[in-house]
Design a protein around this motif. Structure first.
Motif, PDB file in Angstrom:
ATOM      1  N   LYS A   9       0.847  -1.191   0.000  1.00 40.44           N
ATOM      2  CA  LYS A   9       0.000   0.000   0.000  1.00 40.44           C
ATOM      3  C   LYS A   9       0.877   1.233   0.000  1.00 40.44           C
ATOM      4  N   LEU A  48      -7.026  -2.055   6.124  1.00 40.34           N
ATOM      5  CA  LEU A  48      -7.070  -2.975   4.984  1.00 40.34           C
ATOM      6  C   LEU A  48      -7.781  -4.274   5.375  1.00 40.34           C
ATOM      7  N   GLY A  51     -11.374  -3.857   5.390  1.00 40.24           N
ATOM      8  CA  GLY A  51     -11.952  -3.545   4.101  1.00 40.24           C
ATOM      9  C   GLY A  51     -12.321  -2.092   3.928  1.00 40.24           C
ATOM     10  N   SER A  54      -8.316  -0.626   0.243  1.00 45.46           N
ATOM     11  CA  SER A  54      -7.884  -1.783  -0.539  1.00 45.46           C
ATOM     12  C   SER A  54      -6.378  -1.704  -0.779  1.00 45.46           C
ATOM     13  N   SER A  59      -3.326  -9.919  -1.683  1.00 41.67           N
ATOM     14  CA  SER A  59      -4.687 -10.344  -1.368  1.00 41.67           C
ATOM     15  C   SER A  59      -4.877 -10.541   0.127  1.00 41.67           C
ATOM     16  N   LEU A  67     -11.100 -10.144   0.109  1.00 43.70           N
ATOM     17  CA  LEU A  67     -11.219  -8.712  -0.055  1.00 43.70           C
ATOM     18  C   LEU A  67     -10.461  -8.272  -1.304  1.00 43.70           C
ATOM     19  N   PRO A  68     -10.864  -7.177  -1.970  1.00 42.24           N
ATOM     20  CA  PRO A  68     -11.951  -6.282  -1.588  1.00 42.24           C
ATOM     21  C   PRO A  68     -13.323  -6.909  -1.805  1.00 42.24           C
TER      22      PRO A  68
END
Length: 219
Positions: A9, A48, A51, A54, A59, A67-68
């Protein structure tokens, strides 16, 4: 089970990703504590898993849910039924009293259990606050109400962001003991972000977040 596989991220304003190819597995009913410096990405990781955000890659699987979420409606159903979140900012409804704040999620689900709610409130030492409006509570009292609300609907997963950060040492011990023991009794998976060594050591897994990755040993 939580299975986080190589997630990353990055925020547009940051020079480096806050999370970088991070992986984590937590078995059903187990607990994991996550420590790290301020700004290391601990709260981002919780967001994350819940949720709310994202990942850019990788994953996240929680039980049978990947998720997502396929829609915001499915996300809301999952959070309402399966997830308990303890926020740093409490997020109580100020116009409601303590009892109604705690019961709010159960009422949405239609499965209120007054006796269990009283049990949790007693463990956290807030039964005497039952009829007190949320806006009249101290910070520590609000935190204990928030913890009660996260647990009262018997979720399969609890995410706790500094659950004892606003409590004195004695109250912190009482609250953390209750949080871990309630999750064990419900076979609830618990992910705790904390700066407290005492709170972290109660978890079945201890991790440190640095340079965007989780490690099993301190820095």
């Amino acid at each position: 089970m939580i299975n986080i596989n190589a997630i990353s991220k990055r925020y547009s304003h940051a020079d480096a990703p806050v999370l970088n190819n991070l992986s984590l597995t937590v078995s059903d009913g187990n607990s994991v504590s996550i420590r790290g410096a301020s700004g290391s990405g601990k709260s981002t990781l919780l967001s994350l898993i819940a949720g709310f955000e994202s990942p850019d890659s990788g994953s996240i699987t929680i039980g049978s849910q990947t998720l997502p979420f396929s829609s915001e409606k499915n996300a809301d159903i999952f959070r309402r039924r399966e997830l308990g979140v303890i926020f740093q900012s409490y997020n109580l409804i100020e116009c409601l009293n303590v009892w109604d704040n705690i019961a709010f999620t159960c009422r949405l689900k239609g499965n209120s259990d007054d006796s269990y709610q009283l049990h949790i409130m007693a463990l956290l030492g807030i039964t005497h606050l039952k009829n007190k409006p949320a806006h009249q509570l101290s910070g520590g009292e609000q935190q204990r109400v928030a913890i009660s609300r996260a647990l009262v609907h018997k979720p399969t997963l609890v995410l706790a962001d500094e659950p004892t950060g606003n409590l004195d040492e004695d109250t912190s011990d009482t609250v953390s003991d209750a949080l871990y023991s309630l999750c064990r009794s419900l076979d609830t998976t618990l992910v705790v972000v904390t700066h407290s060594e005492d709170v972290a050591r109660m978890a079945t897994q201890q991790c440190w977040l640095r340079h965007g990755q989780l490690h099993s040993e301190p820095a």
